[in-house]
Design an enzyme around this catalytic site. Structure first.
Site, PDB file in Angstrom:
ATOM      1  N   GLY A  91      39.441  21.700  34.382  1.00 56.87           N
ATOM      2  CA  GLY A  91      40.326  20.836  35.323  1.00 56.87           C
ATOM      3  C   GLY A  91      39.354  19.246  35.124  1.00 56.87           C
TER       4      GLY A  91
ATOM      5  N   CYS B 181      36.202  28.856  32.160  1.00 57.99           N
ATOM      6  CA  CYS B 181      37.533  29.656  31.831  1.00 57.99           C
ATOM      7  C   CYS B 181      36.854  29.824  30.005  1.00 57.99           C
ATOM      8  CB  CYS B 181      38.453  29.171  32.114  1.00 57.99           C
ATOM      9  SG  CYS B 181      39.818  29.808  31.057  1.00 57.99           S
TER      10      CYS B 181
ATOM     11  N   CYS C 191      38.169  33.605  31.462  1.00 59.26           N
ATOM     12  CA  CYS C 191      39.381  33.658  31.263  1.00 59.26           C
ATOM     13  C   CYS C 191      39.426  34.634  29.631  1.00 59.26           C
ATOM     14  CB  CYS C 191      40.481  32.882  31.207  1.00 59.26           C
ATOM     15  SG  CYS C 191      40.412  31.958  32.633  1.00 59.26           S
TER      16      CYS C 191
ATOM     17  N   LYS D 242      37.112  37.011  27.558  1.00 58.54           N
ATOM     18  CA  LYS D 242      37.317  38.816  28.577  1.00 58.54           C
ATOM     19  C   LYS D 242      38.648  39.038  28.391  1.00 58.54           C
ATOM     20  CE  LYS D 242      40.419  38.225  31.755  1.00 58.54           C
ATOM     21  NZ  LYS D 242      40.864  37.556  32.881  1.00 58.54           N
TER      22      LYS D 242
ATOM     23  N   GLY E 101      36.035  44.454  44.468  1.00 62.69           N
ATOM     24  CA  GLY E 101      37.569  44.796  44.507  1.00 62.69           C
ATOM     25  C   GLY E 101      38.427  43.805  44.252  1.00 62.69           C
TER      26      GLY E 101
ATOM     27  N   TYR F 187      39.238  40.543  41.723  1.00 63.27           N
ATOM     28  CA  TYR F 187      40.016  40.743  39.740  1.00 63.27           C
ATOM     29  C   TYR F 187      39.475  41.207  38.913  1.00 63.27           C
ATOM     30  CZ  TYR F 187      43.753  36.620  40.484  1.00 63.27           C
ATOM     31  OH  TYR F 187      44.930  36.636  40.776  1.00 63.27           O
ATOM     32  N   ILE F 188      37.733  40.197  39.227  1.00 62.01           N
ATOM     33  CA  ILE F 188      36.541  40.290  38.186  1.00 62.01           C
ATOM     34  C   ILE F 188      36.082  42.258  37.880  1.00 62.01           C
ATOM     35  CG2 ILE F 188      34.201  39.574  37.397  1.00 62.01           C
ATOM     36  CD1 ILE F 188      35.316  37.215  38.468  1.00 62.01           C
TER      37      ILE F 188
ATOM     38  N   GLU G 288      38.808  44.300  35.926  1.00 65.16           N
ATOM     39  CA  GLU G 288      39.229  43.809  34.519  1.00 65.16           C
ATOM     40  C   GLU G 288      37.664  44.275  33.842  1.00 65.16           C
ATOM     41  OE1 GLU G 288      40.225  39.862  34.817  1.00 65.16           O
ATOM     42  OE2 GLU G 288      41.910  39.820  35.184  1.00 65.16           O
TER      43      GLU G 288
ATOM     44  N   ARG H 294      33.651  48.403  49.026  1.00 59.36           N
ATOM     45  CA  ARG H 294      33.443  48.616  49.913  1.00 59.36           C
ATOM     46  C   ARG H 294      34.954  48.518  51.291  1.00 59.36           C
ATOM     47  NH1 ARG H 294      31.608  42.914  52.379  1.00 59.36           N
ATOM     48  NH2 ARG H 294      33.984  41.309  51.299  1.00 59.36           N
TER      49      ARG H 294
ATOM     50  N   HIS I 211      67.296  44.598  24.747  1.00 62.72           N
ATOM     51  CA  HIS I 211      67.393  45.661  24.480  1.00 62.72           C
ATOM     52  C   HIS I 211      66.418  46.812  22.659  1.00 62.72           C
ATOM     53  CE1 HIS I 211      68.225  50.124  25.135  1.00 62.72           C
ATOM     54  NE2 HIS I 211      67.859  50.261  23.978  1.00 62.72           N
TER      55      HIS I 211
ATOM     56  N   GLU J 176      63.933  45.034  29.767  1.00 58.97           N
ATOM     57  CA  GLU J 176      65.594  44.502  30.479  1.00 58.97           C
ATOM     58  C   GLU J 176      64.961  44.907  31.402  1.00 58.97           C
ATOM     59  OE1 GLU J 176      67.608  47.079  28.255  1.00 58.97           O
ATOM     60  OE2 GLU J 176      65.720  48.294  27.079  1.00 58.97           O
TER      61      GLU J 176
END
Ligand code: NDP
Length: 452
Positions: free
Chosen positions: A17, A44, A49, A52, A177, A179-180, A183, A200, A437, A442
């Protein structure tokens, strides 16, 4: 004010940012400084990000090696991982990106100051013993891992250290529990570490669509992650190289590494905010209005430090909206609804719009379309993966309210779905779209039968 300003805008923090705001303001002819105490690109680029995702790629190779035999390949020898090569190649790539950030700032005309900045008053910023006068100050200092206090918590690592381990453990416990946690559980498991994910609550990723989260948990367990729900860590004791993890539920786990991925806190400590009228929430994040203005008229804040949505692309968009507000026509706005997001757990999960639970709260009458199938790679390659897709539709308007996917390449697919949802696409638009396809994607335009 009665004094000349050194800078029109002084940005504190050169993360996603801060850098975007500095560059945009400089491109509008403003005199801009940006101070950074640690690394260019922020969480990040350095400990989030980007590294990772590189680790996620690394952790997916064993399954691909396995699948290749069905396609006729035989590997001359059993593949092995050299952790140091992965870690150091990753670090070299991050250093390359740090250099790019440096050039971006330089080329924009903003003045980069290497050092820890503190605020010394509504228009004053001190760095390296110098005090600068700024017409406007932007706080973009991001967040930092939060580790709860419990007996033995001094032995745990945060995600920051996971990118620089001397060696990979044989056994690891991941706490959390969000994102991190999910991942890193996937990364460690894929790299061959016996992985225990301890959370937990009753369900991982609790703010997401519950049905999709069930599929993620099922997929993670099928890949070998040991998932312990409704379980707290009571204590960690260290003996030689081993950590003994006492849990509220079940026997102790002996592991060499415990990662606490238990949330992140705004970086506002010792920033000098007491010299201003800036207000903070109880969790230390900065309170701002719709234009990112704090309670101190000359000071603004964006990104993780305001704790709205902790995502890089959101911080970047907030930067652009802020610069437009300060130096443009003020028409840019940020809409926090329908932000697509990816959780790079394994199986991967991506989503945009409302979960079924949220839609049932907000709408009277909704339909759910669900599809669950084997990825085509598996026809010859084997494996346990599934792909699951879900559409949440408002029956009154036919508008697709939410679009969710668990499975390979989900981020690449949901990004496009994000545009459709943003544009207010109806289920009829989805049905009228011709599929590509053969692809997994699809399926999103061929779900004709309502599941419920
Ligand atoms: P999250 O807020 O997503 O999750 C924190 C987890 O820690 C929750 O499960 C929470 O449990 C648990 N927790 C909190 N306090 C304690 C405690 N005292 N004891 C035990 N467990 C606890 O944080 P993360 O650290 O995973 O990530 C921070 C943010 O960074 C994310 O929210 C996301 O916005 C961003 N991020 C985005 C990524 C992406 O876009 N792919 C990747 C990584 C991070 P409970 O739910 O019960 O409170």
């Amino acid at each position: 004010m009665g004094f000349e300003f050194d800078y029109d805008l002084f940005v504190i923090g050169a993360g996603s940012g801060g850098v975007r705001a500095a560059r945009m303001a400089a491109s509008k002819g403003k005199k801009v400084a940006i101070a950074e105490e640690r690394y260019l690109g922020g969480t990040c680029v350095n400990v989030g990000c980007v590294p990772k995702k590189l680790f996620v790629y690394a952790s997916q190779f064993p399954e691909l090696f396995q699948a290749s035999s069905g396609f006729g390949w035989s590997l001359a020898q059993q593949p092995t991982l050299d952790w140091a090569t992965l870690r150091d190649n990753k670090t070299a790539e991050i250093e390359r990106l740090n250099g790019i950030y440096n050039s971006l700032i330089d080329n924009s005309g903003a003045h980069l100051i290497d050092g820890r900045a503190t605020i010394a008053g509504p228009h004053l910023v001190s760095v390296n013993g110098e005090t600068y006068k700024a017409r406007t100050i932007l706080i973009a200092t991001g967040g930092w891992p939060y580790i709860p206090d419990f007996p033995g918590s001094e032995h745990v690592l945060s995600s920051n250290e996971m990118f620089f381990l001397d060696k990979l453990p044989e056994k690891a416990v991941v706490v959390g529990g969000g994102y991190i946690a999910v991942e890193f559980a996937g990364i460690l498991n894929g790299l061959g570490v016996e992985t225990h994910l301890v959370y937990r609550g009753p369900k991982l990723l609790k703010s997401f669509d519950g049905e999709m989260v069930d599929k993620i948990i099922h997929g993670m367990v099928a890949k070998g992650v040991n998932v312990h729900l409704n379980t707290d860590i009571n204590q960690i004791t260290k003996a030689a190289e081993t950590l003994s993890v006492a849990m509220s539920n079940g026997p102790d786990i002996e592991a060499e590494l415990v990662l606490c991925a238990t949330g992140r806190q705004a970086n506002t400590a010792n920033l000098g905010l007491e010299t201003t009228n800036v207000l903070m929430a109880d969790n230390g994040s900065i309170q701002v209005d719709r234009n990112f203005a704090t309670a101190e008229p000359s000071i603004y804040a964006i990104g993780d430090v305001i704790d709205r949505v902790q995502l890089t692309p959101v911080a970047i968009q907030e930067a652009m909206v802020l610069v437009d507000h300060l130096y443009g026509d003020g028409r840019a706005v940020i809409d926090y609804r329908d932000i697509p997001t990816a959780v790079f757990c394994q199986p991967e999960f991506d989503t945009v719009g409302l979960s079924e639970e949220q839609a049932r709260e907000e709408y009277e009458d909704i339909s759910i379309y669900l599809s669950d199938f084997k990825p085509m790679l598996q026809t010859l390659g084997g494996g346990t993966d599934r792909i699951s897709m879900k559409l949440v539709v408002d029956n009154e308007s036919d508008i697709v309210l939410g679009c969710h996917m668990v499975g390979e390449h989900a981020a690449e697919i949901i990004q496009g779905m994000g545009i459709a949802i943003k544009a207010g696409a109806t289920k009829a638009h989805f049905d009228a779209t011709v599929g590509i396809h053969p692809s997994a994607a699809e399926e999103f335009v061929t779900m004709r039968e309502k599941t419920r």
